[in-house]
Scaffold this motif. Structure first.
Motif, short mmCIF file in Angstrom:
data_model
loop_
_atom_site.label_atom_id
_atom_site.label_comp_id
_atom_site.label_asym_id
_atom_site.label_seq_id
_atom_site.Cartn_x
_atom_site.Cartn_y
_atom_site.Cartn_z
N LYS A 19 24.10 113.54 -83.88
CA LYS A 19 23.56 113.39 -82.53
C LYS A 19 22.05 113.64 -82.53
CE LYS A 19 27.68 114.40 -79.89
NZ LYS A 19 28.27 115.24 -78.85
N SER A 20 21.60 114.59 -83.33
CA SER A 20 20.16 114.89 -83.40
C SER A 20 19.36 113.75 -84.01
CB SER A 20 19.93 116.17 -84.21
OG SER A 20 20.35 115.99 -85.54
N GLU A 21 20.04 112.81 -84.67
CA GLU A 21 19.40 111.64 -85.27
C GLU A 21 19.58 110.39 -84.41
OE1 GLU A 21 20.15 112.72 -89.96
OE2 GLU A 21 21.71 111.63 -88.88
N LEU A 52 23.55 110.61 -96.88
CA LEU A 52 23.01 109.25 -96.96
C LEU A 52 24.05 108.24 -97.43
CD1 LEU A 52 19.41 109.90 -98.31
CD2 LEU A 52 20.04 109.04 -96.06
N ALA A 53 24.94 108.66 -98.32
CA ALA A 53 25.99 107.76 -98.79
C ALA A 53 26.93 107.39 -97.63
CB ALA A 53 26.77 108.40 -99.93
N PHE A 54 27.29 108.36 -96.79
CA PHE A 54 28.12 108.07 -95.62
C PHE A 54 27.39 107.15 -94.64
CE2 PHE A 54 30.65 112.19 -96.30
CZ PHE A 54 31.74 111.52 -96.85
N LYS A 55 26.10 107.36 -94.48
CA LYS A 55 25.31 106.51 -93.59
C LYS A 55 25.25 105.07 -94.12
CE LYS A 55 22.33 110.04 -91.48
NZ LYS A 55 23.34 111.07 -91.40
N LEU A 56 25.05 104.92 -95.40
CA LEU A 56 25.01 103.58 -95.99
C LEU A 56 26.36 102.89 -95.85
CD1 LEU A 56 23.35 101.47 -97.50
CD2 LEU A 56 24.11 102.53 -99.63
N GLU A 57 27.43 103.64 -96.02
CA GLU A 57 28.77 103.07 -95.86
C GLU A 57 28.99 102.63 -94.41
OE1 GLU A 57 32.33 101.57 -96.92
OE2 GLU A 57 30.88 102.42 -98.30
N MET A 58 28.52 103.43 -93.46
CA MET A 58 28.65 103.04 -92.05
C MET A 58 27.85 101.77 -91.78
SD MET A 58 27.62 105.16 -88.64
CE MET A 58 27.27 104.27 -87.13
N GLU A 102 20.99 90.09 -80.59
CA GLU A 102 20.95 89.84 -82.02
C GLU A 102 21.66 90.93 -82.82
OE1 GLU A 102 17.66 87.51 -84.64
OE2 GLU A 102 16.95 88.86 -83.11
N ARG A 103 22.36 90.49 -83.83
CA ARG A 103 23.14 91.36 -84.72
C ARG A 103 22.32 92.52 -85.27
NH1 ARG A 103 23.64 91.04 -90.61
NH2 ARG A 103 25.71 91.76 -91.23
N ASN A 104 21.13 92.24 -85.79
CA ASN A 104 20.30 93.29 -86.38
C ASN A 104 19.91 94.35 -85.36
OD1 ASN A 104 20.49 92.04 -88.85
ND2 ASN A 104 18.49 91.04 -88.70
N ASP A 105 19.67 93.95 -84.12
CA ASP A 105 19.34 94.91 -83.07
C ASP A 105 20.53 95.80 -82.75
OD1 ASP A 105 16.78 93.85 -82.87
OD2 ASP A 105 17.29 92.53 -81.19
N ILE A 106 21.72 95.23 -82.77
CA ILE A 106 22.94 95.99 -82.51
C ILE A 106 23.13 97.04 -83.59
CG2 ILE A 106 25.45 95.86 -82.29
CD1 ILE A 106 24.99 92.85 -81.44
N ILE A 107 23.03 96.62 -84.84
CA ILE A 107 23.22 97.54 -85.97
C ILE A 107 22.16 98.64 -85.94
CG2 ILE A 107 23.18 97.73 -88.49
CD1 ILE A 107 24.46 94.87 -88.49
N PHE A 108 20.92 98.26 -85.71
CA PHE A 108 19.82 99.23 -85.64
C PHE A 108 20.08 100.27 -84.56
CE2 PHE A 108 15.50 100.43 -84.18
CZ PHE A 108 14.99 100.91 -85.37
N PHE A 109 20.54 99.83 -83.40
CA PHE A 109 20.84 100.75 -82.29
C PHE A 109 21.99 101.69 -82.66
CE2 PHE A 109 23.00 101.82 -78.29
CZ PHE A 109 21.94 102.32 -77.56
N LEU A 110 23.06 101.14 -83.21
CA LEU A 110 24.22 101.96 -83.57
C LEU A 110 23.92 102.92 -84.73
CD1 LEU A 110 27.03 99.27 -83.24
CD2 LEU A 110 26.60 101.22 -81.70
N MET A 111 22.92 102.59 -85.54
CA MET A 111 22.51 103.46 -86.64
C MET A 111 21.48 104.49 -86.20
SD MET A 111 24.31 102.68 -89.31
CE MET A 111 23.42 103.63 -90.54
N GLY A 113 18.59 104.02 -84.75
CA GLY A 113 17.20 103.60 -84.92
C GLY A 113 16.73 103.68 -86.36
N ASN A 114 17.64 103.65 -87.30
CA ASN A 114 17.31 103.67 -88.72
C ASN A 114 18.09 102.60 -89.45
OD1 ASN A 114 15.61 106.16 -89.07
ND2 ASN A 114 17.40 107.06 -88.12
#
Length: 131
Positions: A19-21, A52-58, A102-111, A113-114
């Motif tokens: 949540k802090s991220e 980071l591995a969990f984040k990359l998998e997500m 756009e797909r990339n905006d969706i992914i960026f938001f759900l991640m 902002g990273n």
């Protein structure tokens, strides 16, 4: 009760993007981990490589889920199960094209902002890219 994705023991909900991220309350941002794999020495709260591995998998999971280039707000809401307030925030901060969002905006938001990058020449290297 849900089970740890590592060992199968009973597990607690872990937000992959904390949540802090900027992590959101959506099932796409949850995995379940037992106490040892959650807060133990090799868990994501203690080990940056595991985190980071969990984040990359997500991120890879989101890339496969959102495989089309554009999505309507209703499709995004249905797939992501975002709350009304988070969906409004998404719609306010992202451009609506005539084809949809756009797909990339969706992914960026759900991640949160990273975007995360993996260096395949060095399998242990993961990098967070803040756009």
């Amino acid at each position: 009760m849900s089970h740890c994705i590592v060992c199968g023991q009973p597990g607690d909900k872990h937000h992959v993007i904390h949540k802090s991220e900027g992590g959101l309350e959506t099932p796409l941002n949850y995995i379940y981990l037992c106490p040892e794999h959650h807060r133990g020495g090799l868990g994501p709260h203690q080990n940056p490589e595991t985190d980071l591995a969990f984040k990359l998998e997500m991120q890879k999971n989101l890339e496969s889920i959102f495989s089309n280039r554009y999505y309507s707000a209703m499709e995004i809401r249905s797939i992501s199960q975002l709350s009304n307030s988070n969906m409004k925030k998404f719609m306010k901060t992202n451009r609506l094209h005539k084809e949809g969002y756009e797909r990339n905006d969706i992914i960026f938001f759900l991640m949160g902002g990273n975007i995360y990058r993996h260096d395949y020449a060095n399998p242990m290297f993961l990098e967070r890219i803040r756009l």
